[in-house]
Write an enzyme that holds these catalytic residues in place. Structure first.
Site, PDB file in Angstrom:
ATOM      1  N   SER A 121     -17.367 -37.698 -10.078  1.00 23.77           N
ATOM      2  CA  SER A 121     -17.159 -36.328 -10.537  1.00 23.77           C
ATOM      3  C   SER A 121     -15.654 -36.043 -10.606  1.00 23.77           C
ATOM      4  CB  SER A 121     -17.887 -35.338  -9.617  1.00 23.77           C
ATOM      5  OG  SER A 121     -17.953 -34.060 -10.198  1.00 23.77           O
ATOM      6  N   GLU A 220     -19.910 -40.112 -17.916  1.00 22.95           N
ATOM      7  CA  GLU A 220     -21.035 -39.345 -17.375  1.00 22.95           C
ATOM      8  C   GLU A 220     -20.572 -37.898 -17.258  1.00 22.95           C
ATOM      9  OE1 GLU A 220     -21.637 -37.845 -13.985  1.00 22.95           O
ATOM     10  OE2 GLU A 220     -19.458 -37.882 -13.795  1.00 22.95           O
ATOM     11  N   HIS A 284     -24.012 -37.807 -11.645  1.00 22.08           N
ATOM     12  CA  HIS A 284     -24.709 -36.672 -11.034  1.00 22.08           C
ATOM     13  C   HIS A 284     -26.223 -36.856 -11.198  1.00 22.08           C
ATOM     14  CE1 HIS A 284     -20.630 -35.186 -11.847  1.00 22.08           C
ATOM     15  NE2 HIS A 284     -20.831 -34.288 -10.894  1.00 22.08           N
TER      16      HIS A 284
END
Length: 318
Positions: A121, A220, A284
């Site tokens: 992230s 992602e 995630h």
């Protein structure tokens, strides 16, 4: 620019890092957002797997949406790398804040004390910067609170611990319950780069932007509607980054209709005439499979495989 910022690393292969040994110490830091977690549960999790936990002070601090001030979070990052008793570094969570640290990181210090560094992230900013300026492999993988203590599916934990301890087979295993999709055929070799798509785009135009030449790009994201994913991919293309890469591995784009996403990916990536493999369970998502960032890999979209082409951790020789 901070005078400690080293010249970019141009090695064809980044250095492996020392493996996490049995009984090793895992340092916990919060370089981005703040997080409340149960220390007893975290300690028990580590004990049950034969590891020791060392929590750095900034983990307990909070400065608005950040885990402590920039000074506190940077100090913990430096201290965790410099501490020779710490064998690996695990981020407690993502959120936001890593990009604020980049221009003041002592990359020479990191080079002198390479060790496994894990997160995803917002942690993408640190992966990209370490790849470019410190020159060793890092790991896009499970964090403490959202993944390990949340008891995500077993491949989350097993892929992380196998990777860090040097038990990971050359062929990276992907759970068969989550089929992959070949969006464009072919086989390509290159350094695995990337991570969170939003964070990758946030580095563009800075001294820390993604080095895409001859690489395999992994992307992602989460909480981004399809039009924003479109905008981010367009940004990468117009910045010249998509034209540099040899292949694309698409991870989980959480919250987006899969069929519409695949159509967008075919439109954006198809003209590149490079292999594109989609649906890889990293990011995630549950499970969250660990990837070695900066490592030389082979992306085989025909056989839907990702293969390590170098050692990513080095076991101690006795």
């Amino acid at each position: 620019m901070n005078s400690r910022l080293a010249a970019p690393v141009s090695l064809p292969t980044l250095s492996a890092v020392p493996a996490l040994p049995a009984g090793g110490v895992i340092g916990l830091i919060a370089p981005a957002g703040s997080c409340e977690f149960d220390l007893q549960s975290a300690t028990q999790w580590m004990d049950a797997r034969g590891y020791q936990l060392k929590v750095f002070p900034g983990v307990w601090e909070k400065d608005g949406y950040l885990a402590g001030s920039d000074t506190v979070r940077l100090r913990d990052l430096h201290d965790a790398f410099a501490d020779d008793s710490v064998d690996a570094i695990l981020c407690v969570r993502g959120g936001y804040g890593c990009s604020r640290l980049l221009e003041n990181i002592d990359f020479e210090l990191l080079r002198r004390h390479p060790k496994p560094f894990v997160g995803y992230s917002d942690i993408t900013a640190l992966h990209v910067a370490i790849t470019r300026y410190a020159g060793f492999v890092t790991f896009h993988g499970a964090m403490l609170n959202a993944d390990l203590l949340a008891h995500k599916q077993p491949p989350t934990e097993s892929s992380l611990l196998r990777m860090l301890s040097g038990q990971q087979p050359t062929l990276l295993e992907h759970p068969t319950a989550y089929p992959l999709t070949t969006l464009a055929p072919g086989v390509a070799q290159g350094r695995l780069i990337g991570g969170n798509l939003s964070m990758i785009c946030a580095t563009l135009g800075t001294a820390f932007e993604l080095e895409g030449q001859g690489s395999i790009l992994f992307i992602e994201d989460v909480n981004e509607p399809l039009y924003r994913v479109d905008r981010l991919l367009t940004h990468l293309r117009q910045a010249g980054k998509l034209g540099q890469v040899r292949g694309v591995l698409v991870g989980d784009i959480a919250g987006v209709d899969v069929q519409r996403l695949e159509l967008l990916l075919r439109q954006e990536l198809g003209p590149l005439n490079i292999p594109v493999l989609a649906g890889w369970r990293s990011g995630h998502c549950d499970p969250n499979i660990t990837l070695p960032m900066g490592a030389l890999v082979r992306l085989d979209a025909d056989n839907q495989q990702l293969v390590l082409e170098q050692e990513v951790v080095l076991k101690a020789q006795f």
